[in-house]
Enzyme design. Structure first.
Site, PDB file in Angstrom:
ATOM      1  N   GLU A  49      -9.034 -14.737  -2.298  1.00 31.44           N
ATOM      2  CA  GLU A  49      -7.492 -14.226  -2.127  1.00 31.44           C
ATOM      3  C   GLU A  49      -7.120 -14.446  -0.516  1.00 31.44           C
ATOM      4  OE1 GLU A  49      -6.507 -10.442  -3.587  1.00 31.44           O
ATOM      5  OE2 GLU A  49      -4.297 -10.836  -3.788  1.00 31.44           O
ATOM      6  N   HIS A  68     -12.272   0.425  -3.431  1.00 32.65           N
ATOM      7  CA  HIS A  68     -11.719  -0.429  -2.403  1.00 32.65           C
ATOM      8  C   HIS A  68     -13.010  -1.070  -1.214  1.00 32.65           C
ATOM      9  CE1 HIS A  68      -9.000  -0.997   1.223  1.00 32.65           C
ATOM     10  NE2 HIS A  68      -8.086  -1.053   0.145  1.00 32.65           N
ATOM     11  N   GLU A  81       0.921  -1.110   0.090  1.00 29.53           N
ATOM     12  CA  GLU A  81      -0.072   0.021   0.046  1.00 29.53           C
ATOM     13  C   GLU A  81       0.899   1.182   0.047  1.00 29.53           C
ATOM     14  OE1 GLU A  81      -2.574  -0.955   3.171  1.00 29.53           O
ATOM     15  OE2 GLU A  81      -3.730  -2.346   1.858  1.00 29.53           O
ATOM     16  N   GLN A  82       2.106   1.218   0.587  1.00 33.44           N
ATOM     17  CA  GLN A  82       2.957   2.323   0.658  1.00 33.44           C
ATOM     18  C   GLN A  82       3.416   2.632  -0.693  1.00 33.44           C
ATOM     19  OE1 GLN A  82       6.614   1.883   3.019  1.00 33.44           O
ATOM     20  NE2 GLN A  82       6.056   3.224   4.323  1.00 33.44           N
ATOM     21  N   GLY A 105      -8.451  -4.356  -2.777  1.00 38.42           N
ATOM     22  CA  GLY A 105      -7.725  -4.201  -1.567  1.00 38.42           C
ATOM     23  C   GLY A 105      -7.752  -5.718  -0.893  1.00 38.42           C
ATOM     24  N   PHE A 155       2.145   1.729  -3.436  1.00 43.45           N
ATOM     25  CA  PHE A 155       1.108   2.422  -4.185  1.00 43.45           C
ATOM     26  C   PHE A 155       0.843   3.850  -4.212  1.00 43.45           C
ATOM     27  CE2 PHE A 155      -3.431   2.612  -5.022  1.00 43.45           C
ATOM     28  CZ  PHE A 155      -3.499   2.034  -6.214  1.00 43.45           C
ATOM     29  N   HIS A 163      -8.329 -14.271  -8.687  1.00 42.87           N
ATOM     30  CA  HIS A 163      -7.417 -15.346  -7.727  1.00 42.87           C
ATOM     31  C   HIS A 163      -7.985 -16.610  -7.656  1.00 42.87           C
ATOM     32  CE1 HIS A 163      -4.356 -12.220  -7.471  1.00 42.87           C
ATOM     33  NE2 HIS A 163      -5.467 -11.330  -6.874  1.00 42.87           N
ATOM     34  N   HIS A 215     -12.894  -9.897  -7.285  1.00 39.55           N
ATOM     35  CA  HIS A 215     -11.703 -10.531  -6.418  1.00 39.55           C
ATOM     36  C   HIS A 215     -12.482 -11.491  -5.378  1.00 39.55           C
ATOM     37  CE1 HIS A 215      -9.020  -7.464  -7.943  1.00 39.55           C
ATOM     38  NE2 HIS A 215      -8.010  -8.075  -7.773  1.00 39.55           N
TER      39      HIS A 215
HETATM   40 ZN   LIG Z   1      -6.068  -8.012  -8.269  1.00 37.50          ZN
END
Ligand SMILES: [Zn+2]
Ligand SMILES: [Zn+2]
Lengths: 490, 490
Positions: free
Chosen positions: B339, B273, B188-189, B306, B191, B364, B336
């Site tokens: 995952e 998100h 996340e950082q 996310g 990004f 995923h 998603h």
């Molecule tokens: Zn993805």
């Protein structure tokens, strides 16, 4: 067949349908169809809450290497419950990794006439002898342990170093064992070190007795032992053959059962190394047939052992493995198969061949998911997979046990049992550590008291016991189970 | 149904039966039923031999962390072939991890008006502005990069430090990322660091153009982009809304296609998100419907992004996700789901719910095997799983890619495609690195040219393209494929 109907599209999904699909999927799991008592459900609730707590912790034991996880597991209230739980039978344990090595060091190496030498590769060998034995290649001259200990200032340190020679344990397993080759080398080394201790005839019997006792203390009630039945020796250098070993097992088993009437006994799966050549395996199969004839009570069948990736394939031994069938003899097979992550190799064919040779169970079956046809065959024929989570992790097939293929086998309700393979080498005791990994790591939040109950019953159902003895075993087990539930459901 | 007949017991297994069972199992695999040309079989032979060599090496790349494996993969002749291979479509890539970060540093940060500040947690932020911007919380005052570089003796070192701020790459990933929490934090950082660069309106367009170019160079021909469609900004602080972003994508796509007629284009899956609350997601779904109406050509559907384990569940958004259905609007979902390795949790229910909300594909689906009912549903409905091996490894769901659940999906011929999720953050390029892991690690020796062919065709078959465009796409792809085969089969 499964009812798999879903309305295609539109508007909101029906919560009732969702609920029923979730229930349907749960019913497929190992133990998913058992009707549970109120008391069982109470204990299950408690286990669920405990599991949520352990999953929330930063160090989730099944995600860690067992050597790091063990101290955490020892403190886990789930582990205490699993130790107390009657787990049924241990169907996949090897002869010389049955007893915690502490006992070998604190008891066996303190016996008189125990000699030791130091190998060039930092290991040791042991031998009992009435006089100083001739030295062996690549090892120092033999010294009596009493002499050594007298010279050593700190016998605790000395004994600890012996312990570490006999197990794979190390503080930093990722650093020490960077590859499967490395860990298997150490595995074979530790095994060789134990050899001189455990093949001394008096120790051979005591070791086995101690093994039964440790299983009994772990609340297991029956054992099928993969056994090499090696030549054993006496102080004067005299030796005993396989029959001696087998009748020793039989005699000690009878004694143990007479002292512990709620223990059902043990049977032996005679094993030879898969590194042998064809004619040697042929001879071994012949011997297995003879032993079975001579010891029908204790002889359960035949298997090949050693690292699958480096050994010969089952198919390469087809002559030998076809022999009993050709002679009209029913020699049950209990093959290790699919203990590999090398998908598509010759060795990876062992799973299909194990079934073609009519195996009674599959040892490990780690690769089974990658063989959907073999998986379906084994399911339809009720060929159970012997799942040994800690072994697969320590021998580097999988690191995080949440990724162990048994997660899938369990969610599909595939016939399976939990075992511990080489508990002493890994520092595990009985079946409880492996049950912990299976219940908490492999099962995740989905496994419940029904899972545990079915796993325990499976171990009797898929054993080599006669139908009559299975009924008896289930009877004994059920009484223990009910007691366990009533003692722990409040 | 599958023919699963086996004679029970006795005498030697029939080699013919064995052969036919093996063939039957192979026919179930991804690509197992394709009829292959002589030239295809020749290339397959060559790939098989190369794969055997790589499997024999001590450092087998799929068993290693991608950061360690990458240099080995770059040298692999299999990788060169996979790069040259027409791979079809990239169906699961996120908007701001599309372009190798080298380009961001060497091109974008050298543009005029680029400011940078240093955060307290050792990271940096960027902003383009015609005058010095107001400072932001927890960051130093803004400095022009031209000023910074002029002061810095070694701009190469400086630029490398920027690169490392923008990716997850590190020499010792096991040491740097000891938990999923740790690696997701870094994710996340990185990004967030890229954010100020890629949301600058002119860069936004150029970045996307560069992304299409890199995919094209990697022999991909179509993209479905998971896109946040964030507010973009101009030098004077003026901003643009989602529609602007979407029409920018449309315009750049059209331009790129006009320059590269063998590239088919791209479509956008609008994402928000999963940390948002219900009313925000409701608003986002409404906006998605509006965008789809306004931009039917490029808008493909909707998804939530996310870290799944820390976000809200799909079921918690059921009001919002039911909205299109209730309004009679067909807004395709591309969720998603699965995952996670936390089996049995609420989040683990996302897989079933994705299907209940009629998802078009599953992003995923790492946990799919542990849900046999959901797996069967997705197979029957032809809901493809988007498998992203390197992403799952770097984000610590699995370490050795031979244990990736797609090994099983591939052996069962489950509908699936290979994609790269966030290639720039992982240091992967296009789809080729993930194809390498899928072909060599996940497929093992069992995958062959037919596997690759079906994976490439799957990426078109399971795309959101219209039936007419799928025909066109397959046509273009087939010509490229035949050329690839004829150039590499000798
Ligand atoms: Zn993805
Ligand atoms: Zn074993």
């Amino acid at each position: 067949g499964h009812v798999l109907w879903l309305p295609v599209c539109c508007s909101s999904p029906d919560p009732g349908l969702r609920e029923s699909l979730m229930l349907q999927e749960s019913s497929w799991e190992t133990g998913g169809r058992l009707l549970l008592t109120k008391a069982e459900l109470q204990l299950s609730e408690r286990l669920h809450r405990l599991k949520e707590q352990e999953m929330a912790s930063a160090d989730f034991p099944p995600a860690l290497h067992f050597f790091r996880a063990k101290p955490l597991i020892q403190r886990s209230p789930i582990y205490s419950l699993l130790r107390a739980m009657p787990k049924g039978a241990a169907l996949h344990i090897h002869d010389f990794s049955l007893v915690g090595v502490e006992w070998l060091v604190r008891n066996v190496t303190y016996r008189p006439h125990c000699y030791m030498c130091f190998t060039q590769d930092q290991s040791v060998r042991f031998l009992f002898s009435s006089r100083e034995p001739k030295s062996i290649p690549l090892c120092s001259s033999w010294v009596l342990l009493t002499t050594l200990r007298a010279k050593t200032g700190n016998t605790t340190d000395f004994d600890n170093s012996l312990v570490s020679n006999l197990t794979l344990f190390t503080d930093d397993p990722e650093e020490a064992y960077t590859s499967q080759d490395a860990v298997w080398k150490r595995f074979e080394q530790a095994f060789t070190t134990a050899w001189g201790l455990v093949t001394y005839a008096p120790v051979f019997k005591d070791y086995y007795y101690e093994g039964l006792k440790q299983l009994y203390m772990d609340n297991c009630m029956y054992l099928e032992l993969r056994a090499l039945l090696p030549e054993t020796y006496e102080l004067d250098g005299g030796t005993h053959d396989r029959s001696w070993g087998l009748s020793a097992y039989q005699e000690v088993t009878r004694q143990f059962v007479s002292e512990h009437p709620d223990f059902l006994g043990a049977r032996v799966i005679f094993t030879v190394h898969r590194g042998l050549n064809e004619s040697m395996v042929l001879k071994a199969v012949e011997e297995a047939m003879n032993l079975q004839k001579a010891f029908p009570e204790i002889m359960a069948g035949f298997d090949l052992v050693g690292r699958e990736d480096k050994g010969r394939t089952l198919w390469s031994f087809r002559e030998a493995l076809s022999l009993p069938g050709k002679r009209g003899v029913n020699l049950p097979f209990f093959f290790h198969a699919g203990e590999t992550d090398e998908y598509g190799t010759e060795v990876d064919g062992n799973l299909l061949d194990a079934l073609l040779f009519n195996t009674s169970r599959i040892g490990h079956g780690f690769a089974l998911l990658r063989h959907p046809l073999v998986k379906e065959l084994s399911r339809k024929r009720g060929i159970a997979v012997e799942v040994c989570p800690i072994s697969n992790q320590v021998l580097k097939l999988v690191s995080d046990l949440r990724n162990h293929p048994a997660t899938v086998l369990m969610s599909e309700g595939h016939p399976l049992v939990i075992s511990s393979d080489d508990p002493a080498l890994f520092g595990a005791s009985g079946l409880s550590h492996d049950f912990y990994e299976a219940f908490v790591g492999i099962g995740g939040l989905n496994s419940h008291i029904g899972t545990l109950k079915e796993l325990a019953m499976n171990s009797i159902r898929y054993s080599s016991l006669s139908p009559e003895l299975k009924v008896k075993a289930l009877d004994i087990w059920k009484k223990k189970w009910d007691k366990f539930i009533s003692e722990n459901s409040r």
